[in-house]
Motif scaffolding. Structure first.
Motif, short mmCIF file in Angstrom:
data_model
loop_
_atom_site.label_atom_id
_atom_site.label_comp_id
_atom_site.label_asym_id
_atom_site.label_seq_id
_atom_site.Cartn_x
_atom_site.Cartn_y
_atom_site.Cartn_z
N LYS A 216 -8.33 70.21 98.77
CA LYS A 216 -9.16 69.02 99.77
C LYS A 216 -10.55 69.45 99.86
O LYS A 216 -10.79 70.45 99.64
CB LYS A 216 -8.25 68.89 100.93
CG LYS A 216 -8.83 70.12 101.81
CD LYS A 216 -8.13 69.98 103.20
CE LYS A 216 -8.39 70.90 104.19
NZ LYS A 216 -7.67 70.87 105.64
N TRP A 217 -11.30 68.05 100.01
CA TRP A 217 -12.63 68.46 100.29
C TRP A 217 -12.83 69.09 101.69
O TRP A 217 -12.29 68.70 102.63
CB TRP A 217 -13.30 67.26 100.29
CG TRP A 217 -13.36 66.44 98.96
CD1 TRP A 217 -12.75 65.41 98.72
CD2 TRP A 217 -14.10 66.78 97.78
NE1 TRP A 217 -12.94 64.94 97.31
CE2 TRP A 217 -13.79 65.86 96.87
CE3 TRP A 217 -15.11 67.85 97.47
CZ2 TRP A 217 -14.35 66.02 95.40
CZ3 TRP A 217 -15.71 67.99 96.47
CH2 TRP A 217 -15.33 67.14 95.13
N LEU A 218 -13.87 70.37 101.47
CA LEU A 218 -14.08 70.97 102.65
C LEU A 218 -15.20 70.81 103.47
O LEU A 218 -15.63 71.07 104.45
CB LEU A 218 -13.87 72.46 102.42
CG LEU A 218 -12.63 73.23 101.65
CD1 LEU A 218 -12.79 74.50 101.02
CD2 LEU A 218 -11.70 72.95 102.38
N ARG A 219 -16.10 70.09 102.77
CA ARG A 219 -17.25 69.63 103.36
C ARG A 219 -17.20 68.23 103.91
O ARG A 219 -16.56 67.13 103.43
CB ARG A 219 -18.37 69.48 102.20
CG ARG A 219 -19.33 70.57 102.12
CD ARG A 219 -20.41 70.28 103.12
NE ARG A 219 -21.55 71.21 102.69
CZ ARG A 219 -22.66 70.99 102.42
NH1 ARG A 219 -23.20 69.94 102.76
NH2 ARG A 219 -23.69 71.84 102.07
N GLY A 220 -17.52 67.78 105.25
CA GLY A 220 -17.48 66.73 105.86
C GLY A 220 -18.55 65.80 105.20
O GLY A 220 -18.42 64.28 105.18
N ASP A 221 -20.02 66.36 104.95
CA ASP A 221 -20.88 65.11 104.57
C ASP A 221 -21.13 65.61 103.12
O ASP A 221 -22.21 66.40 102.84
CB ASP A 221 -22.06 65.51 105.39
CG ASP A 221 -23.07 64.42 105.03
OD1 ASP A 221 -22.95 63.50 104.16
OD2 ASP A 221 -24.01 64.26 105.81
N LEU A 222 -20.65 65.00 101.96
CA LEU A 222 -20.59 65.49 100.70
C LEU A 222 -22.04 64.46 100.34
O LEU A 222 -22.66 65.17 99.15
CB LEU A 222 -19.60 64.92 99.71
CG LEU A 222 -18.20 65.96 100.07
CD1 LEU A 222 -17.34 65.26 99.23
CD2 LEU A 222 -18.63 67.23 99.37
N ARG A 223 -22.27 63.78 100.98
CA ARG A 223 -23.59 62.90 100.47
C ARG A 223 -24.91 63.77 100.71
O ARG A 223 -25.90 63.93 100.09
CB ARG A 223 -23.80 61.66 101.41
CG ARG A 223 -25.30 61.10 101.30
CD ARG A 223 -25.22 59.80 101.94
NE ARG A 223 -26.55 59.28 102.08
CZ ARG A 223 -27.86 59.81 102.69
NH1 ARG A 223 -27.60 60.69 103.75
NH2 ARG A 223 -28.78 59.14 102.72
N ARG A 224 -24.80 64.59 101.69
CA ARG A 224 -25.97 65.55 102.27
C ARG A 224 -25.89 66.69 101.12
O ARG A 224 -26.86 67.01 100.56
CB ARG A 224 -25.71 66.25 103.40
CG ARG A 224 -26.89 67.47 104.03
CD ARG A 224 -28.05 66.55 104.19
NE ARG A 224 -29.17 66.95 103.61
CZ ARG A 224 -30.46 66.41 104.01
NH1 ARG A 224 -30.58 65.32 104.88
NH2 ARG A 224 -31.46 66.64 103.36
#
Length: 241
Positions: A85-93
């Motif tokens: 799963k994605w571990l970063r909350g803010d992939l945009r950043r």
């Protein structure tokens, strides 16, 4: 070569991507492993539908139910960003800070001049207008297109527009540059110049560059070639061109 230049920037282990289930299941990527170091320029090769763009989108953290990996691990610049799963909350950043994108079509905003197209990315990352303008001018100078700084995209040649697009990709000094057919719209001489420029960037910016390409005339400018077929890497470590 410095120790840092051998640092693994993109590290993918066991990544798979499938669509649908049962008899309707389509496997776009199958248990794929890939590592790319700082300073390297590598190519992803393969026929249409082999999984090249899917892999590029996963590395670029382009999220959504269509692009999310089905399984595996993705580590970028030493940070594990996907592990089932994605571990970063803010992939945009993350994309703003670490990833630059170069496309076949330059995708410059038609209502902004060359400088402002580059500066916009910096302002989105939190730079002041003055800082963004200064950095944009610096990059356009570095890419030898500063004389077109105030030109609108419609007035740029294909090669000039692609250099501005590369400047935009470099705006936040990313460690990872992803290029999807970056020379397809250019004639052969300018395509070679752009590829030489990408090699220069990898070396001087200590970045890794991963490019999808069908242009056989520029393969000798890559450090390694990765061949995909039916979602699998046909060679695990990459051929030397």
């Amino acid at each position: 070569m410095s120790d840092d230049s051998r640092r693994v920037i993109v590290d993918i282990k066991g990544v798979a991507k499938h669509y649908g289930d049962g008899d309707a299941r389509v496997d776009a990527l199958r248990n794929l492993d890939l590592s790319v170091h700082a300073g390297e320029v590598v190519a992803l090769l393969g026929p249409s539908g082999s999984g090249k763009t899917t892999l590029l989108n996963i590395i670029g953290c382009i999220i959504g139910c269509i692009i999310d990996p089905s399984e595996g691990q993705v580590s970028l610049d030493g940070e594990m960003v996907f592990d089932g799963k994605w571990l970063r909350g803010d992939l945009r950043r993350l994309r703003l800070d670490k990833i630059g994108f170069i496309f076949q079509a330059h995708n410059l905003l038609p209502f902004l001049n060359a400088t402002d197209n580059v500066a916009l990315v910096l302002q989105l990352a939190g730079k002041t207008a003055a800082q963004a303008q200064a950095r944009a001018q610096e990059l356009l100078d570095y890419l030898e297109v500063r004389h077109r700084a105030r030109a609108m995209p419609a007035l740029l040649s294909g090669g000039e527009a692609q250099r501005v697009a590369i400047a935009r990709a470099l705006a936040n000094s990313p460690r990872i540059i992803l290029a999807d057919e970056p020379t397809a719209a250019l004639e052969s001489m300018r395509a070679g110049i752009v590829k030489d420029l990408l090699r220069k960037l990898a070396s001087e910016q200590d970045a890794c560059i991963i490019a999808v390409t069908h242009d056989e005339n520029i393969l000798d400018r890559f450090d390694r070639l990765f061949h995909l077929r039916d979602g699998r890497l046909e060679n695990d470590k990459g051929d030397k061109p």
